[in-house]
Design a protein around this motif. Structure first.
Motif, PDB file in Angstrom:
ATOM      1  N   ASP A  52       0.808  -1.226   0.000  1.00 13.55           N
ATOM      2  CA  ASP A  52       0.000   0.000   0.000  1.00 13.55           C
ATOM      3  C   ASP A  52       0.838   1.273   0.000  1.00 13.55           C
ATOM      4  O   ASP A  52       0.294   2.364   0.029  1.00 13.55           O
ATOM      5  CB  ASP A  52      -0.900   0.047   1.252  1.00 13.55           C
ATOM      6  N   ILE A  53       2.155   1.131  -0.009  1.00 12.42           N
ATOM      7  CA  ILE A  53       3.029   2.296   0.162  1.00 12.42           C
ATOM      8  C   ILE A  53       3.787   2.611  -1.115  1.00 12.42           C
ATOM      9  O   ILE A  53       4.289   1.716  -1.790  1.00 12.42           O
ATOM     10  CB  ILE A  53       4.031   2.040   1.302  1.00 12.42           C
ATOM     11  N   SER A  54       3.862   3.895  -1.431  1.00 13.22           N
ATOM     12  CA  SER A  54       4.726   4.335  -2.523  1.00 13.22           C
ATOM     13  C   SER A  54       5.841   5.168  -1.898  1.00 13.22           C
ATOM     14  O   SER A  54       5.593   6.078  -1.120  1.00 13.22           O
ATOM     15  CB  SER A  54       3.941   5.144  -3.555  1.00 13.22           C
ATOM     16  N   TRP A  55       7.077   4.794  -2.207  1.00  9.16           N
ATOM     17  CA  TRP A  55       8.251   5.437  -1.637  1.00  9.16           C
ATOM     18  C   TRP A  55       8.741   6.524  -2.579  1.00  9.16           C
ATOM     19  O   TRP A  55       8.828   6.327  -3.775  1.00  9.16           O
ATOM     20  CB  TRP A  55       9.363   4.416  -1.420  1.00  9.16           C
ATOM     21  N   ARG A  56       9.054   7.674  -2.013  1.00  8.29           N
ATOM     22  CA  ARG A  56       9.653   8.769  -2.776  1.00  8.29           C
ATOM     23  C   ARG A  56      10.926   9.189  -2.069  1.00  8.29           C
ATOM     24  O   ARG A  56      11.226   8.699  -0.991  1.00  8.29           O
ATOM     25  CB  ARG A  56       8.663   9.924  -2.903  1.00  8.29           C
ATOM     26  N   MET A  57      11.659  10.098  -2.669  1.00  6.91           N
ATOM     27  CA  MET A  57      12.966  10.471  -2.130  1.00  6.91           C
ATOM     28  C   MET A  57      12.894  10.965  -0.687  1.00  6.91           C
ATOM     29  O   MET A  57      13.690  10.569   0.138  1.00  6.91           O
ATOM     30  CB  MET A  57      13.606  11.529  -3.023  1.00  6.91           C
ATOM     31  N   PHE A  58      11.948  11.811  -0.357  1.00  4.44           N
ATOM     32  CA  PHE A  58      11.916  12.390   0.985  1.00  4.44           C
ATOM     33  C   PHE A  58      10.662  12.066   1.779  1.00  4.44           C
ATOM     34  O   PHE A  58      10.440  12.603   2.849  1.00  4.44           O
ATOM     35  CB  PHE A  58      12.094  13.907   0.911  1.00  4.44           C
ATOM     36  N   ASP A  59       9.804  11.195   1.261  1.00  9.03           N
ATOM     37  CA  ASP A  59       8.616  10.816   2.024  1.00  9.03           C
ATOM     38  C   ASP A  59       8.023   9.537   1.448  1.00  9.03           C
ATOM     39  O   ASP A  59       8.514   8.985   0.484  1.00  9.03           O
ATOM     40  CB  ASP A  59       7.575  11.931   2.042  1.00  9.03           C
ATOM     41  N   CYS A  60       6.990   9.058   2.097  1.00 14.52           N
ATOM     42  CA  CYS A  60       6.262   7.915   1.575  1.00 14.52           C
ATOM     43  C   CYS A  60       4.770   8.188   1.733  1.00 14.52           C
ATOM     44  O   CYS A  60       4.359   8.960   2.591  1.00 14.52           O
ATOM     45  CB  CYS A  60       6.656   6.631   2.304  1.00 14.52           C
ATOM     46  N   LEU A  61       3.981   7.582   0.882  1.00 10.76           N
ATOM     47  CA  LEU A  61       2.532   7.765   0.905  1.00 10.76           C
ATOM     48  C   LEU A  61       1.863   6.408   0.983  1.00 10.76           C
ATOM     49  O   LEU A  61       2.328   5.440   0.391  1.00 10.76           O
ATOM     50  CB  LEU A  61       2.080   8.491  -0.361  1.00 10.76           C
ATOM     51  N   SER A  62       0.770   6.324   1.723  1.00 11.42           N
ATOM     52  CA  SER A  62       0.018   5.083   1.817  1.00 11.42           C
ATOM     53  C   SER A  62      -1.331   5.261   1.132  1.00 11.42           C
ATOM     54  O   SER A  62      -2.024   6.247   1.356  1.00 11.42           O
ATOM     55  CB  SER A  62      -0.196   4.689   3.277  1.00 11.42           C
ATOM     56  N   SER A  63      -1.692   4.286   0.318  1.00 10.93           N
ATOM     57  CA  SER A  63      -3.008   4.315  -0.323  1.00 10.93           C
ATOM     58  C   SER A  63      -4.062   3.653   0.565  1.00 10.93           C
ATOM     59  O   SER A  63      -5.231   3.626   0.232  1.00 10.93           O
ATOM     60  CB  SER A  63      -2.949   3.592  -1.678  1.00 10.93           C
ATOM     61  N   ASN A  64      -3.632   3.135   1.713  1.00 12.95           N
ATOM     62  CA  ASN A  64      -4.535   2.485   2.656  1.00 12.95           C
ATOM     63  C   ASN A  64      -5.015   3.519   3.679  1.00 12.95           C
ATOM     64  O   ASN A  64      -4.209   4.065   4.428  1.00 12.95           O
ATOM     65  CB  ASN A  64      -3.805   1.342   3.356  1.00 12.95           C
TER      66      ASN A  64
END
Length: 73
Positions: A52-64
């Motif tokens: 459920d997580i998308s990783w980016r350079m300085f943060d992460c986002l959860s679609s859950n």
């Protein structure tokens, strides 16, 4: 209940994964250091919530909607 994930270039223990379960037990793994690291391509198979997580350079986002992300920088 909660988990912490450190990027490969993180300060401290890079690649560290800590998981805390409902009983307060802490589990530790590492995907880039140690004698038996987890293959990064298998993290989502071993730890399903990572799907459920998308990783980016300085943060992460959860679609859950049941998870709240907190950036520890």
């Amino acid at each position: 209940m909660a988990f912490s994930f450190a990027y490969e270039g993180a300060m401290g223990e890079m690649g560290a994964i800590y998981i805390i379960d409902r009983d307060g037990k802490i589990y530790h793994a590492n995907y880039c250091q140690g004698n038996d690291p987890i293959d990064p391509s298998h993290i989502k198979d071993i730890i399903p919530v990572f799907k459920d997580i998308s990783w980016r350079m300085f943060d992460c986002l959860s679609s859950n909607p049941n998870w709240k992300t907190v950036d520890l920088f």
